[in-house]
Write a protein that holds these residues in place. Structure first.
Motif, PDB file in Angstrom:
ATOM      1  N   GLY A 333       0.812  -1.208   0.000  1.00 50.94           N
ATOM      2  CA  GLY A 333       0.000   0.000   0.000  1.00 50.94           C
ATOM      3  C   GLY A 333       0.842   1.252   0.000  1.00 50.94           C
ATOM      4  N   ARG A 334       0.423   2.256   0.785  1.00 52.34           N
ATOM      5  CA  ARG A 334       1.086   3.558   0.796  1.00 52.34           C
ATOM      6  C   ARG A 334       2.453   3.433   1.443  1.00 52.34           C
ATOM      7  N   ARG A 335       3.483   3.928   0.745  1.00 52.96           N
ATOM      8  CA  ARG A 335       4.862   3.886   1.241  1.00 52.96           C
ATOM      9  C   ARG A 335       5.491   5.255   1.050  1.00 52.96           C
ATOM     10  N   THR A 336       6.330   5.653   2.000  1.00 51.25           N
ATOM     11  CA  THR A 336       6.981   6.957   1.945  1.00 51.25           C
ATOM     12  C   THR A 336       8.473   6.775   2.121  1.00 51.25           C
ATOM     13  N   CYS A 337       9.203   7.869   1.873  1.00 48.33           N
ATOM     14  CA  CYS A 337      10.633   7.859   2.120  1.00 48.33           C
ATOM     15  C   CYS A 337      10.877   7.780   3.623  1.00 48.33           C
ATOM     16  N   PRO A 338      12.106   7.512   4.087  1.00 52.69           N
ATOM     17  CA  PRO A 338      12.363   7.357   5.527  1.00 52.69           C
ATOM     18  C   PRO A 338      11.932   8.555   6.372  1.00 52.69           C
ATOM     19  N   CYS A 339      12.035   9.783   5.857  1.00 54.07           N
ATOM     20  CA  CYS A 339      11.644  10.944   6.658  1.00 54.07           C
ATOM     21  C   CYS A 339      10.161  11.237   6.547  1.00 54.07           C
ATOM     22  N   GLY A 340       9.433  10.587   5.625  1.00 57.71           N
ATOM     23  CA  GLY A 340       7.997  10.720   5.508  1.00 57.71           C
ATOM     24  C   GLY A 340       7.510  11.890   4.693  1.00 57.71           C
ATOM     25  N   LYS A 341       8.383  12.580   3.967  1.00 57.98           N
ATOM     26  CA  LYS A 341       7.949  13.761   3.221  1.00 57.98           C
ATOM     27  C   LYS A 341       7.485  13.444   1.808  1.00 57.98           C
ATOM     28  N   VAL A 342       8.006  12.396   1.201  1.00 56.59           N
ATOM     29  CA  VAL A 342       7.657  12.038  -0.183  1.00 56.59           C
ATOM     30  C   VAL A 342       6.952  10.700  -0.166  1.00 56.59           C
ATOM     31  N   GLU A 343       5.806  10.617  -0.892  1.00 55.37           N
ATOM     32  CA  GLU A 343       5.005   9.392  -0.937  1.00 55.37           C
ATOM     33  C   GLU A 343       5.218   8.699  -2.287  1.00 55.37           C
ATOM     34  N   HIS A 376      17.369   9.714   5.734  1.00 55.79           N
ATOM     35  CA  HIS A 376      18.163   8.498   5.862  1.00 55.79           C
ATOM     36  C   HIS A 376      17.300   7.393   6.428  1.00 55.79           C
ATOM     37  N   SER A 377      17.710   6.190   6.192  1.00 55.79           N
ATOM     38  CA  SER A 377      17.031   5.032   6.772  1.00 55.79           C
ATOM     39  C   SER A 377      17.645   4.718   8.129  1.00 55.79           C
ATOM     40  N   GLY A 378      16.897   4.034   8.969  1.00 50.09           N
ATOM     41  CA  GLY A 378      17.388   3.709  10.296  1.00 50.09           C
ATOM     42  C   GLY A 378      17.111   4.829  11.287  1.00 50.09           C
ATOM     43  N   PRO A 379      17.474   4.622  12.551  1.00 47.34           N
ATOM     44  CA  PRO A 379      17.212   5.636  13.572  1.00 47.34           C
ATOM     45  C   PRO A 379      18.151   6.815  13.451  1.00 47.34           C
ATOM     46  N   CYS A 380      17.704   7.951  13.999  1.00 52.84           N
ATOM     47  CA  CYS A 380      18.553   9.143  14.037  1.00 52.84           C
ATOM     48  C   CYS A 380      19.604   8.994  15.139  1.00 52.84           C
ATOM     49  N   VAL A 381      20.578   9.910  15.112  1.00 56.89           N
ATOM     50  CA  VAL A 381      21.655   9.845  16.098  1.00 56.89           C
ATOM     51  C   VAL A 381      21.076   9.958  17.512  1.00 56.89           C
ATOM     52  N   GLU A 382      21.661   9.253  18.468  1.00 58.38           N
ATOM     53  CA  GLU A 382      21.156   9.254  19.826  1.00 58.38           C
ATOM     54  C   GLU A 382      21.595  10.486  20.611  1.00 58.38           C
ATOM     55  N   THR A 383      22.781  11.025  20.315  1.00 58.37           N
ATOM     56  CA  THR A 383      23.297  12.175  21.056  1.00 58.37           C
ATOM     57  C   THR A 383      23.128  13.436  20.226  1.00 58.37           C
ATOM     58  N   CYS A 384      22.365  14.374  20.768  1.00 55.90           N
ATOM     59  CA  CYS A 384      22.148  15.651  20.080  1.00 55.90           C
ATOM     60  C   CYS A 384      23.365  16.542  20.310  1.00 55.90           C
ATOM     61  N   ARG A 385      24.041  16.934  19.244  1.00 55.67           N
ATOM     62  CA  ARG A 385      25.268  17.720  19.345  1.00 55.67           C
ATOM     63  C   ARG A 385      25.046  19.193  19.024  1.00 55.67           C
ATOM     64  N   ILE A 386      23.834  19.637  18.958  1.00 54.64           N
ATOM     65  CA  ILE A 386      23.557  21.055  18.694  1.00 54.64           C
ATOM     66  C   ILE A 386      23.945  21.863  19.927  1.00 54.64           C
ATOM     67  N   VAL A 387      24.752  22.922  19.728  1.00 53.12           N
ATOM     68  CA  VAL A 387      25.233  23.753  20.832  1.00 53.12           C
ATOM     69  C   VAL A 387      24.102  24.652  21.297  1.00 53.12           C
ATOM     70  N   THR A 388      23.886  24.691  22.641  1.00 51.76           N
ATOM     71  CA  THR A 388      22.824  25.519  23.219  1.00 51.76           C
ATOM     72  C   THR A 388      23.292  26.105  24.534  1.00 51.76           C
ATOM     73  N   MET A 389      22.615  27.163  24.995  1.00 55.11           N
ATOM     74  CA  MET A 389      22.943  27.814  26.254  1.00 55.11           C
ATOM     75  C   MET A 389      22.295  27.042  27.400  1.00 55.11           C
ATOM     76  N   LYS A 390      23.121  26.638  28.388  1.00 59.66           N
ATOM     77  CA  LYS A 390      22.629  25.883  29.534  1.00 59.66           C
ATOM     78  C   LYS A 390      23.099  26.520  30.824  1.00 59.66           C
ATOM     79  N   SER A 391      22.349  26.254  31.899  1.00 55.14           N
ATOM     80  CA  SER A 391      22.719  26.676  33.248  1.00 55.14           C
ATOM     81  C   SER A 391      23.079  25.442  34.063  1.00 55.14           C
ATOM     82  N   CYS A 392      24.001  25.611  35.004  1.00 49.13           N
ATOM     83  CA  CYS A 392      24.364  24.494  35.861  1.00 49.13           C
ATOM     84  C   CYS A 392      23.250  24.239  36.872  1.00 49.13           C
TER      85      CYS A 392
END
Length: 483
Positions: A333-343, A376-392
């Motif tokens: 039946g209905r199938r899409t690309c791995p990210c789900g944007k194209v059918e 991409h196929s498969g799961p996304c990366v487990e560790t988010c490496r985007i730099v952000t402002m954090k407080s201790c």
């Protein structure tokens, strides 16, 4: 009568309660005033009337049930005998319950007889204490609805059997034992605190009949009427007393069991039949594994995957062991690309779906950022490496770090722990300081040892060290602790 302090919600003064009972006959304004003199003695019935009163109460019941002695009447007879000799005492004020005193009886549990004004004060204090305990766990400002509900749903209990009653059932009217007559008169020719009429309360087990005794203290006896009933298994019919109409014929039950293949072999019994205990060779739900087990446990699952061929005839079912159809192939039946944007339509279930080339943008495990990689196929990366402002944790340091890293500063917490003696000194503390790990070490009352417990507030526990002492001859010895 044995009474302990734990029975009452607060200490009672017998003299003060007696004085309040004499000067103020009723606490609740809805209860009519019953005037009596404090020196009035209990008026006993004439000696010749004792037998007449008892016969009048049980005459209707014995005419149906017969003259044989019935243990079900023993509770009522004991209460009547105690009432005749003035042996009934209120468990709250410990005074004698007289025939002219307004009373309340526990109709759910023990059927104890207490003074009306005593049980009113008891119920109010017990319900108020329960409401205060509930309010202590809740805050009116933060949980106003829960606090008001706790106040309305507070309960009180019988001083003897501890059966709980809701606040709405705090007694407000003095009624006879059967509840028909309010403020029953003190008539020497009928039992005290009764109306002299047929009880008429529904009997136990909801048999549909009513109590045929005259208004009486204590529980109603079993139904004495004769009815036609069947045994538990339904094989034998007999005429029995309604109060004991449930019986066993002592034959084999023989009712069909839940398996639908065998019958119950136990003696005629009440309630559902036990699980089938026959053994045999049975297969699992998918049919791959066979083993010997009880008939009641014949439906079981093996640890293997189903692996039956699906309707597409190109893939196999990868579900666990199960019964029934496997369902349609998930790749049809209905199938899409791995990210789900194209059918893609019309692709075979065994064909690989191509990637669309755009950014993936699936939500990462941090639940704050989306995947920046291309589709991409498969799961996304487990560790988010985007730099952000954090407080201790303690809030003294702010810094830009990768999203997956926790920011911890080097500042030591200076708050005092629960013991009130030592500082926390934990690095980058969030304010929830852990218990003090130090040993108390204060000298105990024995003046010989130090407290071995973790550092704490308040007084130390008694010395845990024990020593054996004996008499002069050494025949008797005891182990005692240092004090």
């Amino acid at each position: 009568m044995e009474t302990t302090k734990s029975t009452t919600p607060m200490a009672w003064s017998t003299n003060s309660l007696t004085k309040s009972r004499i000067n103020q006959p009723t606490i609740d304004p809805q209860i009519p005033t019953h005037e009596y003199d404090s020196d009035t003695s209990l008026e006993e019935d004439p000696k010749g009337n004792d037998q007449t009163l008892e016969e009048s109460i049980f005459s209707e019941y014995l005419s149906i049930h017969g003259k044989s002695s019935d243990v079900s009447l023993s509770k009522i007879k004991n209460l009547l005998a105690a009432s005749k000799i003035g042996a009934i005492s209120c468990l709250i004020c410990l005074e004698k319950v007289r025939s002219i005193d307004p009373i309340w009886d526990c109709k759910v549990g023990c059927h104890a007889i207490l003074h009306m004004i005593c049980i009113q004060e008891w119920a109010r204090q017990a319900s108020n204490s329960a409401a205060e305990r509930s309010m202590a766990r809740l805050s009116r400002d933060q949980f106003p609805l829960a606090a008001s509900a706790a106040l309305e749903n507070s309960s009180w209990h019988c001083p003897k059997c501890r059966v709980d009653y809701p606040q709405s059932q705090i007694p407000r009217q003095y009624k006879c034992f059967c509840g028909k007559l309010q403020d029953p008169p003190n008539d020497p020719w009928i039992t005290p605190h009764t109306c002299g009429e047929i009880c008429g309360k529904p009997l136990q087990r909801n048999c549909g009949h009513e109590c045929v005794l005259l208004c009486h203290p204590g529980p109603c006896p079993p139904c004495p009427k004769l009815v036609k009933s069947r045994c538990f298994c339904g094989a034998v019919s007999d005429v029995r007393r309604c109060g004991s109409k449930d019986f066993s014929c002592n034959r084999s039950c023989s009712r069909p069991l839940a398996c639908g293949l065998h019958r119950c072999e136990d003696k005629c019994h009440d309630g559902p039949c036990p699980p089938c205990q026959k053994t045999g060779i049975y297969s699992c739900l998918c049919g791959k594994v066979e083993k010997e087990c009880l008939c009641s446990q014949s439906e079981f699952r093996c640890v293997n995957a189903c692996e039956r061929e699906l309707s597409c005839r190109k893939h196999k079912c990868m579900k666990g062991c199960h019964s029934g159809p496997c369902g349609e192939c998930a790749l049809q039946g209905r199938r899409t690309c791995p990210c789900g944007k194209v059918e893609y339509n019309g692709l075979s279930c065994d064909a690989a779906v191509p990637t669309c080339g755009s950014t993936c943008e699936k939500m990462l495990l941090c639940s704050l950022h989306r995947c920046p990689e291309r589709c991409h196929s498969g799961p996304c990366v487990e560790t988010c490496r985007i730099v952000t402002m954090k407080s201790c944790r303690c809030g003294s340091l702010k810094k830009q770090v990768p999203c997956y890293q926790d920011l911890v500063c080097e500042r030591k917490c200076q708050r005092v722990r629960d013991c009130g003696r030592h500082a926390c000194k934990r690095r980058c503390c969030d304010g929830d300081c852990p218990p003090c790990p130090e040993i108390c070490g204060r000298k105990l009352r024995c003046n010989n040892h130090k407290c071995p417990a973790p550092c704490h507030r308040g007084y130390c526990a008694p010395c845990p060290v024990t020593v054996r002492i004996s008499c002069a001859c050494g025949e008797t010895s005891y182990e005692v602790s240092f004090t």
